[in-house]
Design a protein around this motif. Structure first.
Motif, PDB file in Angstrom:
ATOM      1  N   PHE A 127       0.962  -1.200   0.216  1.00  0.00           N
ATOM      2  CA  PHE A 127       0.138  -0.114  -0.013  1.00  0.00           C
ATOM      3  C   PHE A 127       0.958   1.505  -0.040  1.00  0.00           C
ATOM      4  CE2 PHE A 127       0.490  -1.488   4.462  1.00  0.00           C
ATOM      5  CZ  PHE A 127       0.755  -0.178   5.078  1.00  0.00           C
ATOM      6  N   ASN A 128       0.433   2.437  -0.431  1.00  0.00           N
ATOM      7  CA  ASN A 128       1.303   3.712  -0.838  1.00  0.00           C
ATOM      8  C   ASN A 128       2.112   3.509  -1.472  1.00  0.00           C
ATOM      9  OD1 ASN A 128      -0.525   5.160   1.233  1.00  0.00           O
ATOM     10  ND2 ASN A 128       0.918   4.281   2.954  1.00  0.00           N
ATOM     11  N   HIS A 129       1.993   2.563  -2.563  1.00  0.00           N
ATOM     12  CA  HIS A 129       2.954   2.260  -3.405  1.00  0.00           C
ATOM     13  C   HIS A 129       3.280   3.278  -4.386  1.00  0.00           C
ATOM     14  CE1 HIS A 129       4.948   0.057  -6.815  1.00  0.00           C
ATOM     15  NE2 HIS A 129       4.013   0.357  -7.741  1.00  0.00           N
ATOM     16  N   THR A 130       4.549   3.670  -4.821  1.00  0.00           N
ATOM     17  CA  THR A 130       5.067   4.456  -6.065  1.00  0.00           C
ATOM     18  C   THR A 130       5.282   3.931  -7.105  1.00  0.00           C
ATOM     19  OG1 THR A 130       7.186   4.636  -4.959  1.00  0.00           O
ATOM     20  CG2 THR A 130       5.822   6.149  -4.302  1.00  0.00           C
ATOM     21  N   PHE A 131       5.085   4.386  -8.244  1.00  0.00           N
ATOM     22  CA  PHE A 131       5.058   3.751  -9.668  1.00  0.00           C
ATOM     23  C   PHE A 131       6.420   3.146  -9.930  1.00  0.00           C
ATOM     24  CE2 PHE A 131       5.208   3.464 -14.224  1.00  0.00           C
ATOM     25  CZ  PHE A 131       4.057   2.358 -14.627  1.00  0.00           C
ATOM     26  N   THR A 132       7.186   3.970  -9.485  1.00  0.00           N
ATOM     27  CA  THR A 132       8.837   3.840  -9.870  1.00  0.00           C
ATOM     28  C   THR A 132       9.553   2.643  -8.883  1.00  0.00           C
ATOM     29  OG1 THR A 132       9.532   5.408  -8.295  1.00  0.00           O
ATOM     30  CG2 THR A 132       9.251   5.827 -10.711  1.00  0.00           C
ATOM     31  N   THR A 133       8.678   2.222  -7.729  1.00  0.00           N
ATOM     32  CA  THR A 133       9.433   1.032  -7.135  1.00  0.00           C
ATOM     33  C   THR A 133       9.115  -0.286  -7.793  1.00  0.00           C
ATOM     34  OG1 THR A 133       8.718   2.252  -5.123  1.00  0.00           O
ATOM     35  CG2 THR A 133       9.065  -0.254  -4.853  1.00  0.00           C
ATOM     36  N   LYS A 134      10.046  -1.004  -8.088  1.00  0.00           N
ATOM     37  CA  LYS A 134       9.956  -2.149  -8.773  1.00  0.00           C
ATOM     38  C   LYS A 134      10.372  -3.536  -8.043  1.00  0.00           C
ATOM     39  CE  LYS A 134      10.904  -2.336 -13.190  1.00  0.00           C
ATOM     40  NZ  LYS A 134      11.659  -2.429 -14.572  1.00  0.00           N
ATOM     41  N   TYR A 135      10.741  -3.341  -6.741  1.00  0.00           N
ATOM     42  CA  TYR A 135      11.224  -4.331  -6.181  1.00  0.00           C
ATOM     43  C   TYR A 135      10.679  -4.489  -4.727  1.00  0.00           C
ATOM     44  CZ  TYR A 135      14.099  -7.998  -3.747  1.00  0.00           C
ATOM     45  OH  TYR A 135      14.260  -9.003  -2.930  1.00  0.00           O
ATOM     46  N   TYR A 136       9.929  -5.558  -4.192  1.00  0.00           N
ATOM     47  CA  TYR A 136       9.671  -5.602  -2.910  1.00  0.00           C
ATOM     48  C   TYR A 136      10.110  -6.626  -1.970  1.00  0.00           C
ATOM     49  CZ  TYR A 136       6.056  -1.943  -3.280  1.00  0.00           C
ATOM     50  OH  TYR A 136       5.531  -0.695  -3.307  1.00  0.00           O
ATOM     51  N   PRO A 137      10.982  -6.780  -1.091  1.00  0.00           N
ATOM     52  CA  PRO A 137      11.421  -7.906  -0.571  1.00  0.00           C
ATOM     53  C   PRO A 137      10.471  -8.781   0.221  1.00  0.00           C
ATOM     54  CG  PRO A 137      12.740  -6.000   0.171  1.00  0.00           C
ATOM     55  CD  PRO A 137      11.295  -5.339  -0.509  1.00  0.00           C
ATOM     56  N   PRO A 138      10.912 -10.025   0.505  1.00  0.00           N
ATOM     57  CA  PRO A 138       9.615 -10.900   1.166  1.00  0.00           C
ATOM     58  C   PRO A 138       9.302 -10.201   2.369  1.00  0.00           C
ATOM     59  CG  PRO A 138      11.649 -12.127   0.542  1.00  0.00           C
ATOM     60  CD  PRO A 138      11.907 -10.647   0.362  1.00  0.00           C
ATOM     61  N   PHE A 139       7.652 -10.364   2.775  1.00  0.00           N
ATOM     62  CA  PHE A 139       7.211  -9.740   3.789  1.00  0.00           C
ATOM     63  C   PHE A 139       7.204  -8.303   4.012  1.00  0.00           C
ATOM     64  CE2 PHE A 139       8.434 -14.214   4.781  1.00  0.00           C
ATOM     65  CZ  PHE A 139       7.074 -14.774   4.831  1.00  0.00           C
ATOM     66  N   SER A 140       7.388  -7.637   2.789  1.00  0.00           N
ATOM     67  CA  SER A 140       7.297  -6.271   2.814  1.00  0.00           C
ATOM     68  C   SER A 140       5.878  -5.726   3.653  1.00  0.00           C
ATOM     69  CB  SER A 140       7.571  -5.573   1.564  1.00  0.00           C
ATOM     70  OG  SER A 140       8.892  -5.869   1.010  1.00  0.00           O
ATOM     71  N   TRP A 141       5.954  -4.736   4.332  1.00  0.00           N
ATOM     72  CA  TRP A 141       4.741  -4.028   4.842  1.00  0.00           C
ATOM     73  C   TRP A 141       4.709  -2.677   4.088  1.00  0.00           C
ATOM     74  CZ3 TRP A 141       0.396  -5.616   7.146  1.00  0.00           C
ATOM     75  CH2 TRP A 141      -0.495  -4.393   8.001  1.00  0.00           C
ATOM     76  N   GLY A 142       3.854  -2.085   3.463  1.00  0.00           N
ATOM     77  CA  GLY A 142       3.511  -0.887   2.862  1.00  0.00           C
ATOM     78  C   GLY A 142       4.339  -0.812   1.626  1.00  0.00           C
ATOM     79  N   THR A 143       5.364   0.262   1.750  1.00  0.00           N
ATOM     80  CA  THR A 143       6.475   0.469   0.871  1.00  0.00           C
ATOM     81  C   THR A 143       7.428  -0.086   1.143  1.00  0.00           C
ATOM     82  OG1 THR A 143       7.093   2.701   1.665  1.00  0.00           O
ATOM     83  CG2 THR A 143       5.201   2.762   0.605  1.00  0.00           C
ATOM     84  N   ALA A 144       8.248  -0.332  -0.236  1.00  0.00           N
ATOM     85  CA  ALA A 144       9.658  -1.008  -0.051  1.00  0.00           C
ATOM     86  C   ALA A 144      10.538  -0.161   0.480  1.00  0.00           C
ATOM     87  CB  ALA A 144      10.249  -1.661  -1.397  1.00  0.00           C
ATOM     88  N   ASP A 145      10.409   1.226   0.616  1.00  0.00           N
ATOM     89  CA  ASP A 145      11.528   2.040   1.080  1.00  0.00           C
ATOM     90  C   ASP A 145      11.580   2.119   2.500  1.00  0.00           C
ATOM     91  OD1 ASP A 145      11.688   2.690  -1.573  1.00  0.00           O
ATOM     92  OD2 ASP A 145      10.405   4.430  -1.660  1.00  0.00           O
ATOM     93  N   LYS A 146      10.620   2.020   3.132  1.00  0.00           N
ATOM     94  CA  LYS A 146      10.794   1.925   4.585  1.00  0.00           C
ATOM     95  C   LYS A 146      11.205   0.719   5.126  1.00  0.00           C
ATOM     96  CE  LYS A 146       7.017   5.174   5.315  1.00  0.00           C
ATOM     97  NZ  LYS A 146       5.444   5.578   5.795  1.00  0.00           N
ATOM     98  N   LYS A 147      11.440  -0.410   4.516  1.00  0.00           N
ATOM     99  CA  LYS A 147      11.855  -1.549   5.139  1.00  0.00           C
ATOM    100  C   LYS A 147      11.114  -2.192   6.207  1.00  0.00           C
ATOM    101  CE  LYS A 147      16.389  -0.859   2.664  1.00  0.00           C
ATOM    102  NZ  LYS A 147      17.830  -0.630   2.806  1.00  0.00           N
TER     103      LYS A 147
END
Length: 416
Positions: A355-375
């Motif tokens: 959720f709160n995804h940004t279009f330029t984000t192309k990779y989410y690690p396993p068990f990501s919660w929300g956006t990949a940037d916040k880890k």
């Protein structure tokens, strides 16, 4: 009766996220899994499965009749690479192997088939205690085997290869089913079917009025207990698994496995069992794992504006796919929020909530919660609470083996 072993090799991580929770031979292409295709040709053999140790317990729940990681040493064994999708030509080559000769079939540095006995069988069993490296495997065996380099082989080297092979195997599997032109289910009076001879609809399936089934460009195979709502257009080749529901929209060149709910536009994609895309939105050139839920208006881009080849990001690596069309690879138990717009070549790994995804984000690690940037990771206890609710809706109980698998994965992935 011949002994066979379908094995994983050390390239499994190249196939993530689709092989994080199962071997590649347990994945769907066309109308069946890679294992089921092999089994149809060698069903009278003693078949053993080889897999990563942490997958053994959950895999055994699905393959109760087959030993796992327990190869019979008393007689010769045919080892078959689980990344190879069986063909009639390959089956014929295998059946011509001289039972008195150790034999290797290779393809571009990969072992596809190894028929081994005696000391070489013992070497292979030792190598399979881990995920075998193909170069090492070949080096250990080549000098004492008859070696054939195959001219062609349908082998899965990347997740999107399943999508590439899907149309071919939809057509091949339909032909092999020998069920052309058989309609057992209910067709409503205002259903339109083009090229009925290229359609199969099994018993207890119900097709409402104003559905179009167009099999002129490829077969349409609908298993039992499928419900297809009005204003659905199906353009073959397409496979719809049992107990699935189509809620309207356009489906083309795709596989939808059992117990799925699908709406909107789906093109050149594979949707594994228990997954939902129940609302509008485009899914193109994508692979959807099991127990995935795509929120309303989730849309995958599958083509760049400049029509150039698509690259993906995996962990810290940028990988060129040499594909002009490529959507998103969804691991098991991925969930997307409403209105999620995914860039071409996106990878979303197992257990992620987006959720709160940004279009330029192309990779989410396993068990990501929300956006990949916040880890931020999906907490394990919350993950299991959601899992139990979701599986209960399908009358499936969360087994201890399944739970232990995700405890193992969560601990290994979130501690990095």
């Amino acid at each position: 009766m011949i002994n066979c072993c379908i094995f994983e090799d050390d390239t499994v991580s190249n196939l993530f996220p689709i092989t994080e929770t199962r071997p590649i031979y347990d994945c769907q292409v066309g109308m069946s899994t890679l294992f089921e295709k092999f089994y149809q040709s060698f069903k009278y053999s003693n078949i053993t499965l080889h897999a990563r140790a942490y997958l053994k317990s959950t895999l055994q729940e699905s393959y109760k009749k087959f030993p796992i990681n327990n190869i019979n040493t008393g007689s010769p064994c045919l080892f078959y690479n689980g990344r190879s999708i069986i063909t009639e030509e390959l089956v014929n080559k295998i059946k011509k192997i001289d039972p008195n000769q150790n034999t290797l079939f290779t393809y571009k540095g990969t072992i596809i088939v190894a028929f081994l006995k005696g000391d070489l069988l013992e070497i292979a069993i030792h190598l399979l205690k881990e995920l075998p490296n193909n170069s090492t495997f070949i080096k250990q065996l080549r000098s004492k085997c008859i070696v054939t380099e195959l001219d062609e082989c349908n082998i899965v080297n990347a997740p999107w290869d399943l999508i590439e092979f899907n149309k071919l195997y939809l057509e091949t599997d339909f032909k092999n089913s020998k069920k052309l032109g058989i309609i057992k289910g209910h067709l409503s009076p205002f259903t339109s079917v083009y090229d009925e001879s290229n359609v199969f609809i099994d018993k207890n399936s119900y097709v409402e009025d104003f559905v179009v089934i167009d099999a002129r460009k490829g077969p349409v195979y609908i298993e039992q207990n499928v419900i297809i709502h009005a204003h659905t257009r199906i353009e073959g080749p397409v496979f719809i698994g049992k107990n699935s529901t189509l809620l309207g929209g356009r489906i083309s060149n795709s596989t939808i496995n059992q117990l799925c709910k699908v709406s909107g536009e789906v093109s050149n994609s594979i949707i594994e069992s228990y997954s939902n895309k129940a609302h509008a939105g485009f899914l193109g050139d994508s692979y959807v794992g099991r127990w995935v839920n795509l929120g309303a208006e989730t849309t995958t881009s599958n083509l760049k504006n400049d029509y150039s080849d698509i690259s993906i990001k995996f962990e810290k690596n940028k990988i060129q796919t040499n594909k002009q069309f490529l959507g998103t690879m969804f691991g098991d138990h991925v969930k997307t929020a409403i209105g999620t717009k995914l860039n071409c070549g996106t990878i979303i790994r197992t257990g992620s909530i987006i959720f709160n995804h940004t279009f330029t984000t192309k990779y989410y690690p396993p068990f990501s919660w929300g956006t990949a940037d916040k880890k931020t990771y999906f907490k394990l206890e919350t993950f299991f609470l959601a899992l139990e609710r979701i599986m209960k809706r399908r009358n499936i109980e969360l087994s201890d083996n399944y739970k232990n698998l995700y405890i193992f994965l969560h601990e290994n992935y979130t501690k990095k």
